[in-house]
Write a protein that holds these residues in place. Structure first.
Motif, PDB file in Angstrom:
ATOM      1  N   GLU A  86      54.253 -71.457  -1.360  1.00  0.00           N
ATOM      2  CA  GLU A  86      55.547 -71.305  -0.699  1.00  0.00           C
ATOM      3  C   GLU A  86      56.244 -72.666  -0.672  1.00  0.00           C
ATOM      4  OE1 GLU A  86      58.766 -70.604   0.540  1.00  0.00           O
ATOM      5  OE2 GLU A  86      57.566 -68.759   0.555  1.00  0.00           O
ATOM      6  N   PRO A  87      57.300 -72.829  -1.459  1.00  0.00           N
ATOM      7  CA  PRO A  87      57.930 -74.158  -1.580  1.00  0.00           C
ATOM      8  C   PRO A  87      58.828 -74.522  -0.407  1.00  0.00           C
ATOM      9  CG  PRO A  87      59.081 -72.584  -2.967  1.00  0.00           C
ATOM     10  CD  PRO A  87      57.910 -71.843  -2.382  1.00  0.00           C
ATOM     11  N   ASP A  88      59.247 -73.524   0.384  1.00  0.00           N
ATOM     12  CA  ASP A  88      60.245 -73.781   1.428  1.00  0.00           C
ATOM     13  C   ASP A  88      59.672 -73.650   2.834  1.00  0.00           C
ATOM     14  OD1 ASP A  88      62.295 -74.111  -0.533  1.00  0.00           O
ATOM     15  OD2 ASP A  88      62.422 -71.926  -0.721  1.00  0.00           O
ATOM     16  N   ALA A  89      58.368 -73.796   2.969  1.00  0.00           N
ATOM     17  CA  ALA A  89      57.756 -73.659   4.295  1.00  0.00           C
ATOM     18  C   ALA A  89      58.198 -74.793   5.213  1.00  0.00           C
ATOM     19  CB  ALA A  89      56.232 -73.661   4.166  1.00  0.00           C
ATOM     20  N   GLY A  90      58.560 -74.444   6.452  1.00  0.00           N
ATOM     21  CA  GLY A  90      58.916 -75.454   7.443  1.00  0.00           C
ATOM     22  C   GLY A  90      57.666 -76.029   8.093  1.00  0.00           C
ATOM     23  N   TRP A  91      57.844 -77.098   8.877  1.00  0.00           N
ATOM     24  CA  TRP A  91      56.692 -77.762   9.475  1.00  0.00           C
ATOM     25  C   TRP A  91      55.979 -76.879  10.491  1.00  0.00           C
ATOM     26  CZ3 TRP A  91      54.594 -81.452   6.978  1.00  0.00           C
ATOM     27  CH2 TRP A  91      55.362 -82.283   6.162  1.00  0.00           C
ATOM     28  N   ARG A  92      56.711 -76.001  11.165  1.00  0.00           N
ATOM     29  CA  ARG A  92      56.048 -75.094  12.105  1.00  0.00           C
ATOM     30  C   ARG A  92      55.110 -74.153  11.368  1.00  0.00           C
ATOM     31  NH1 ARG A  92      59.665 -71.921  16.378  1.00  0.00           N
ATOM     32  NH2 ARG A  92      59.951 -74.101  16.999  1.00  0.00           N
ATOM     33  N   ILE A  98      53.792 -74.677   8.416  1.00  0.00           N
ATOM     34  CA  ILE A  98      52.693 -75.481   7.873  1.00  0.00           C
ATOM     35  C   ILE A  98      51.645 -75.759   8.941  1.00  0.00           C
ATOM     36  CG2 ILE A  98      52.098 -77.756   6.950  1.00  0.00           C
ATOM     37  CD1 ILE A  98      54.795 -77.697   5.462  1.00  0.00           C
ATOM     38  N   GLY A  99      52.094 -76.070  10.162  1.00  0.00           N
ATOM     39  CA  GLY A  99      51.161 -76.317  11.257  1.00  0.00           C
ATOM     40  C   GLY A  99      50.291 -75.114  11.559  1.00  0.00           C
ATOM     41  N   ILE A 100      50.915 -73.922  11.590  1.00  0.00           N
ATOM     42  CA  ILE A 100      50.158 -72.696  11.851  1.00  0.00           C
ATOM     43  C   ILE A 100      49.169 -72.434  10.718  1.00  0.00           C
ATOM     44  CG2 ILE A 100      50.341 -70.184  12.076  1.00  0.00           C
ATOM     45  CD1 ILE A 100      53.055 -70.653  13.465  1.00  0.00           C
ATOM     46  N   GLU A 101      49.620 -72.638   9.475  1.00  0.00           N
ATOM     47  CA  GLU A 101      48.730 -72.422   8.327  1.00  0.00           C
ATOM     48  C   GLU A 101      47.526 -73.360   8.385  1.00  0.00           C
ATOM     49  OE1 GLU A 101      51.899 -70.801   4.931  1.00  0.00           O
ATOM     50  OE2 GLU A 101      51.194 -72.878   4.874  1.00  0.00           O
ATOM     51  N   LEU A 121      46.132 -74.620  11.064  1.00  0.00           N
ATOM     52  CA  LEU A 121      45.224 -74.120  12.112  1.00  0.00           C
ATOM     53  C   LEU A 121      44.403 -72.935  11.604  1.00  0.00           C
ATOM     54  CD1 LEU A 121      47.506 -74.293  15.290  1.00  0.00           C
ATOM     55  CD2 LEU A 121      45.545 -75.747  14.743  1.00  0.00           C
ATOM     56  N   VAL A 122      45.057 -72.012  10.899  1.00  0.00           N
ATOM     57  CA  VAL A 122      44.348 -70.849  10.344  1.00  0.00           C
ATOM     58  C   VAL A 122      43.294 -71.305   9.339  1.00  0.00           C
ATOM     59  CG1 VAL A 122      44.610 -68.795   8.892  1.00  0.00           C
ATOM     60  CG2 VAL A 122      46.248 -69.244  10.736  1.00  0.00           C
ATOM     61  N   LEU A 123      43.653 -72.250   8.480  1.00  0.00           N
ATOM     62  CA  LEU A 123      42.711 -72.751   7.480  1.00  0.00           C
ATOM     63  C   LEU A 123      41.559 -73.520   8.122  1.00  0.00           C
ATOM     64  CD1 LEU A 123      45.247 -73.878   4.733  1.00  0.00           C
ATOM     65  CD2 LEU A 123      43.567 -72.023   4.533  1.00  0.00           C
ATOM     66  N   ALA A 124      41.820 -74.198   9.248  1.00  0.00           N
ATOM     67  CA  ALA A 124      40.746 -74.907   9.946  1.00  0.00           C
ATOM     68  C   ALA A 124      39.719 -73.914  10.496  1.00  0.00           C
ATOM     69  CB  ALA A 124      41.325 -75.752  11.075  1.00  0.00           C
ATOM     70  N   PHE A 144      50.537 -69.890   0.730  1.00  0.00           N
ATOM     71  CA  PHE A 144      50.479 -71.091   1.558  1.00  0.00           C
ATOM     72  C   PHE A 144      51.399 -72.174   1.013  1.00  0.00           C
ATOM     73  CE2 PHE A 144      46.485 -69.132   2.788  1.00  0.00           C
ATOM     74  CZ  PHE A 144      46.382 -69.464   4.140  1.00  0.00           C
ATOM     75  N   SER A 145      51.783 -73.094   1.889  1.00  0.00           N
ATOM     76  CA  SER A 145      52.439 -74.316   1.455  1.00  0.00           C
ATOM     77  C   SER A 145      51.428 -75.193   0.732  1.00  0.00           C
ATOM     78  CB  SER A 145      52.994 -75.064   2.667  1.00  0.00           C
ATOM     79  OG  SER A 145      53.257 -76.424   2.366  1.00  0.00           O
ATOM     80  N   PHE A 146      51.890 -75.954  -0.225  1.00  0.00           N
ATOM     81  CA  PHE A 146      51.024 -76.916  -0.915  1.00  0.00           C
ATOM     82  C   PHE A 146      50.383 -77.861   0.100  1.00  0.00           C
ATOM     83  CE2 PHE A 146      50.541 -81.243  -2.499  1.00  0.00           C
ATOM     84  CZ  PHE A 146      49.711 -81.055  -3.583  1.00  0.00           C
ATOM     85  N   TRP A 147      51.166 -78.317   1.085  1.00  0.00           N
ATOM     86  CA  TRP A 147      50.665 -79.289   2.052  1.00  0.00           C
ATOM     87  C   TRP A 147      49.591 -78.694   2.947  1.00  0.00           C
ATOM     88  CZ3 TRP A 147      51.731 -83.770   0.382  1.00  0.00           C
ATOM     89  CH2 TRP A 147      52.929 -84.009  -0.297  1.00  0.00           C
ATOM     90  N   SER A 148      49.686 -77.417   3.258  1.00  0.00           N
ATOM     91  CA  SER A 148      48.654 -76.761   4.063  1.00  0.00           C
ATOM     92  C   SER A 148      47.329 -76.734   3.308  1.00  0.00           C
ATOM     93  CB  SER A 148      49.082 -75.331   4.415  1.00  0.00           C
ATOM     94  OG  SER A 148      50.297 -75.320   5.121  1.00  0.00           O
TER      95      SER A 148
END
Length: 257
Positions: free
Chosen positions: A92-98, A100-103, A105-108, A169-173
């Motif tokens: 997802e190239p346009d994911a916002g920081w909120r 990304i933060g949730i993603e 947490l889910v990945l953790a 997912f976002s790349f950063w997540s």
């Protein structure tokens, strides 16, 4: 960044993967080693956990085995890249920081579940021999973090593949997973209690729990959190290794850890 990653060739992806995993391993390992061997003891913060010395040649062995793991993880970046090339996954190239933060947490949470399942399998009689090289580090160090048999490295290194095919997912997540995973792993293998005042069940007591896993082996299969060990009743008692340490202190005339 997502578009840049997908536009790379397979050799480029593997090269960047090697640089990435090698860099975070050396960086976090060196930082944790410096903190626990020099800085924090000098400041009177925290304490060492296992009083026993390292085995002869242990650091060389850990670094050698970790180098192989870095090679596997780095070259293995071609698999998530391949999922994207085949269209089986999408970033997802346009994911916002909120988001990304949730993603993250889910990945953790998923990382803890994935780690517990694979770690528990590695302690079965069928796969135990592949986990043996990691457990040669009775007294852990940050350099033991990636000190795996190649089979174990392959099992633990596929953590993002299933999430990728289930969600965009976002790349950063996704990139955060090896970063926080290695950071927590270095803490867990540091043989150092950073916050002695918290309870054994606290998130900040992960190094206490994992050092016990290396000392007595059976139990504490979780990663940073405790929910999987609580759910499956695989927690090790907080004082399980005390007889070992007391015997060592008595033999060597030491009164403190």
């Amino acid at each position: 960044m997502a578009q840049t990653f997908t536009s790379l060739s397979a050799p480029q992806v593997m090269l960047w993967g090697l640089l990435f995993f090698g860099g975070i391993y050396l960086g976090f390992g060196a930082l944790t080693w410096l903190l626990t061997k020099r800085v924090l003891p000098a400041l009177g913060i925290g304490r060492a956990l296992d009083p026993r010395p390292l085995q002869p040649g242990q650091l060389r062995r850990e670094l050698t085995q970790s180098g192989i793991s870095v090679l596997i993880f780095g070259l293995g970046m071609v698999f998530p890249w391949g999922l994207l090339q085949l269209g089986w996954a999408r970033l997802e190239p346009d994911a916002g920081w909120r988001r990304i933060g949730i993603e993250i947490l889910v990945l953790a949470v998923w990382n803890d579940v994935h780690f517990w399942l694979n770690h528990r399998l590695l302690h079965t009689r069928w796969l135990r021999r592949f986990h043996g090289p990691h457990h040669r580090s009775f007294v852990t160090t940050p350099w033991a973090t990636y000190s795996f048999h190649p089979i174990e490295a392959l099992m633990l290194g596929n953590v993002i593949l299933l999430p990728m095919v289930l969600h965009d997912f976002s790349f950063w997540s996704l990139a955060s997973v090896p970063v926080f995973s290695l950071f927590f792993n270095c803490v867990g293998h540091s043989n150092y209690d950073f916050v002695p005042g918290v309870s054994y069940s606290h998130w900040f007591a992960a190094s206490r729990r994992h050092h016990l896993h290396h000392a007595v082996h059976n139990g504490n299969y979780g990663f940073q959190f405790t929910f999987m060990d609580r759910l499956f009743r695989t927690r090790i008692a907080a004082d399980a290794a005390e007889p070992l340490f007391q015997a060592f202190r008595k033999k060597h005339g030491a009164t403190t850890a």
